[in-house]
Design a protein around this motif. Sequence first.
Motif, short mmCIF file in Angstrom:
data_model
loop_
_atom_site.label_atom_id
_atom_site.label_comp_id
_atom_site.label_asym_id
_atom_site.label_seq_id
_atom_site.Cartn_x
_atom_site.Cartn_y
_atom_site.Cartn_z
N GLY A 142 8.77 47.37 78.21
CA GLY A 142 10.24 47.80 78.03
C GLY A 142 10.77 46.82 76.94
O GLY A 142 11.51 47.39 76.03
N ALA A 143 10.72 45.54 76.91
CA ALA A 143 11.20 44.57 76.26
C ALA A 143 10.59 44.75 74.76
O ALA A 143 11.30 44.86 73.76
N TYR A 144 9.31 45.06 74.78
CA TYR A 144 8.80 45.18 73.46
C TYR A 144 9.01 46.41 72.92
O TYR A 144 9.65 46.48 71.54
N LEU A 145 9.03 47.60 73.55
CA LEU A 145 9.43 49.03 73.15
C LEU A 145 11.02 49.07 72.69
O LEU A 145 11.34 49.80 71.74
N ALA A 146 11.77 48.30 73.20
CA ALA A 146 13.25 48.11 72.87
C ALA A 146 13.42 47.05 71.59
O ALA A 146 14.66 47.05 71.15
N GLY A 147 12.48 46.47 71.15
CA GLY A 147 12.48 45.42 70.02
C GLY A 147 13.08 44.14 70.39
O GLY A 147 13.64 43.60 69.45
N ASP A 148 13.18 44.09 71.72
CA ASP A 148 13.82 42.56 72.17
C ASP A 148 12.87 41.38 72.33
O ASP A 148 13.09 40.42 72.61
N MET A 149 11.42 41.74 71.99
CA MET A 149 10.50 40.73 72.16
C MET A 149 10.42 39.74 71.04
O MET A 149 10.52 40.36 69.69
N VAL A 150 10.26 38.64 71.28
CA VAL A 150 10.01 37.77 70.04
C VAL A 150 9.01 36.80 70.37
O VAL A 150 8.39 36.78 71.43
N ASP A 151 8.47 36.26 69.29
CA ASP A 151 7.03 35.48 69.30
C ASP A 151 7.64 33.96 69.58
O ASP A 151 8.40 33.41 68.77
N ASN A 152 7.24 33.35 70.67
CA ASN A 152 7.52 31.92 70.81
C ASN A 152 6.52 31.03 70.35
O ASN A 152 5.53 30.92 71.37
N GLU A 153 6.38 30.66 69.36
CA GLU A 153 5.27 29.45 69.06
C GLU A 153 5.47 28.02 69.10
O GLU A 153 6.64 27.71 68.85
N LEU A 154 4.53 27.54 69.60
CA LEU A 154 4.91 26.19 70.01
C LEU A 154 5.07 25.12 69.03
O LEU A 154 4.06 25.27 67.94
N ALA B 55 -0.12 32.13 71.51
CA ALA B 55 0.37 31.07 70.66
C ALA B 55 1.58 30.22 71.29
O ALA B 55 1.61 29.17 70.91
N ALA B 56 2.16 30.80 72.40
CA ALA B 56 3.10 29.86 72.94
C ALA B 56 2.68 29.08 74.00
O ALA B 56 3.38 27.89 74.20
N CYS B 57 1.36 29.14 74.32
CA CYS B 57 0.59 28.30 74.98
C CYS B 57 -0.97 27.83 74.83
O CYS B 57 -1.76 28.28 75.67
N PRO B 58 -0.98 27.47 73.75
CA PRO B 58 -2.39 27.32 73.13
C PRO B 58 -3.15 25.96 73.47
O PRO B 58 -3.35 25.00 72.58
N SER B 59 -3.72 25.95 74.70
CA SER B 59 -4.08 24.65 75.16
C SER B 59 -5.57 24.40 74.64
O SER B 59 -5.91 23.41 74.25
N LEU B 60 -6.42 25.61 74.46
CA LEU B 60 -7.74 25.42 73.60
C LEU B 60 -7.79 25.10 72.15
O LEU B 60 -8.13 24.13 71.70
N THR B 61 -6.75 25.71 71.60
CA THR B 61 -6.51 25.75 70.11
C THR B 61 -5.77 24.42 69.81
O THR B 61 -6.14 24.00 68.37
#
Length: 450
Positions: A425-437, A296-302
Amino acid sequence: MAEQTKYVLDEADLPAQWYNVIPDLPEPPPPPLHPGTREPVGPDDLAPLFPQALIAQEVTTDRYVDIPEEVREVYRLWRPSPLFRARRLEKALGTPARIYYKYEGVSPVGSHKPNTAVPQAFYNAAEGVTRLTTETGAGQWGSALAFACAQYGLECEVWQVRASYDQKPYRKLMMETFGATVHPSPSELTESGRAILERHPDSTGSLGIAISEAVEQAAQDPDARYALGSVLNHVLLHQTVIGEEALKQFELAGDTPDLLVGCTGGGSNFGGLAFPFLREKLAGRMDPVIRAVEPAACPSLTRGKYAYDFGDTAGLTPLLKMHTLGHEFIPDPIHAGGLRYHGMSPLISHIYELGLIEAIAIGQQECFAAGVRFARSEGIIPAPEPTHALAACIQEALRCKETGEEKVILTALCGHAHLDLPAYGAYLAGDMVDNELSDATLEKSLATLP
């Protein structure tokens, strides 16, 4: 065998030819254009970057291209790769769907990338080239080209996107172990890199920037050429060994896919699996839905625009008709570094425009959740890139759980994550976020189209 888990071909079943999908399409894709004249580029325009054999493959109208025996000899180090039935994932999901994955993580560098790196190095060496330059995002392609160059005695110089260079130090060490020289991109070594750093001193880089630096270096050295790990026709051609093997393995399994799912960044992994199945679909021998999955952060086709654009940030390449977010687009430093490209393969973009495939975009948190679920059931920790395809597979399998459909799903597990564990590790630690364009960022980037 009712409970068979993997389907393994003999080395004698290694494909002898690559498959070119273009002759089977309803209409050919638009040609690359010279940015100055807006006329189709000719072989002379590409000669400073690629050997003649690859230029010929880029424009060939032959349905099949023979694989040189010298290339097949190296392929035998890991090919044919196995097809797995994901029985443990099916059980964990409680789905009646049958899920298969073609596993490319068995290659020397742990991904599908050597399928094209080896022939590219071979053809360059055969024409007297002594040095190859390239870019890499997550480091999978750079590692593959470094390995391939080692097989044919070529120097290899890699510009790695700064975000991945910092996040994935062991990828750099792998490339250096194979003999490559690795630079973070943007760098001070090229005019294009210096121009970016002057405007954005803290730039995290992009594949477009790294391509500019590698192309610039190759064009200045008569003994050097440039190698690309995705996007162009000859790269996708080489990857079709994946789908050709999978077709034979489905014959062994006595099954036929209803849905084929692949992650898409530049398009090589997706095209490599999908094109042989698309051939069968166009011939009326099977009818799978073919679904591309992108971040979703780099959606060239969609969300990108289907237009002529540069393949790199500095505008050193020909203009390619493709789905693009704009060649100056700088994606957020998401963990799936191999999917952070502003454009999509012109061939896949064309096939998408013809309505022969569909595309969706998924956020990275859902993708990593799928990766963890897959790892805990199947035992393979997937690279961040194919977690996008796995997330779409799980979505479909859970729909089958609701409907009771016994749908057959095939995906390409294009690599493992042994050198991408900090992302988990970032995901399991809860540090990951969704970067939507955002729409504003997209509109600003598309305004740069030539």
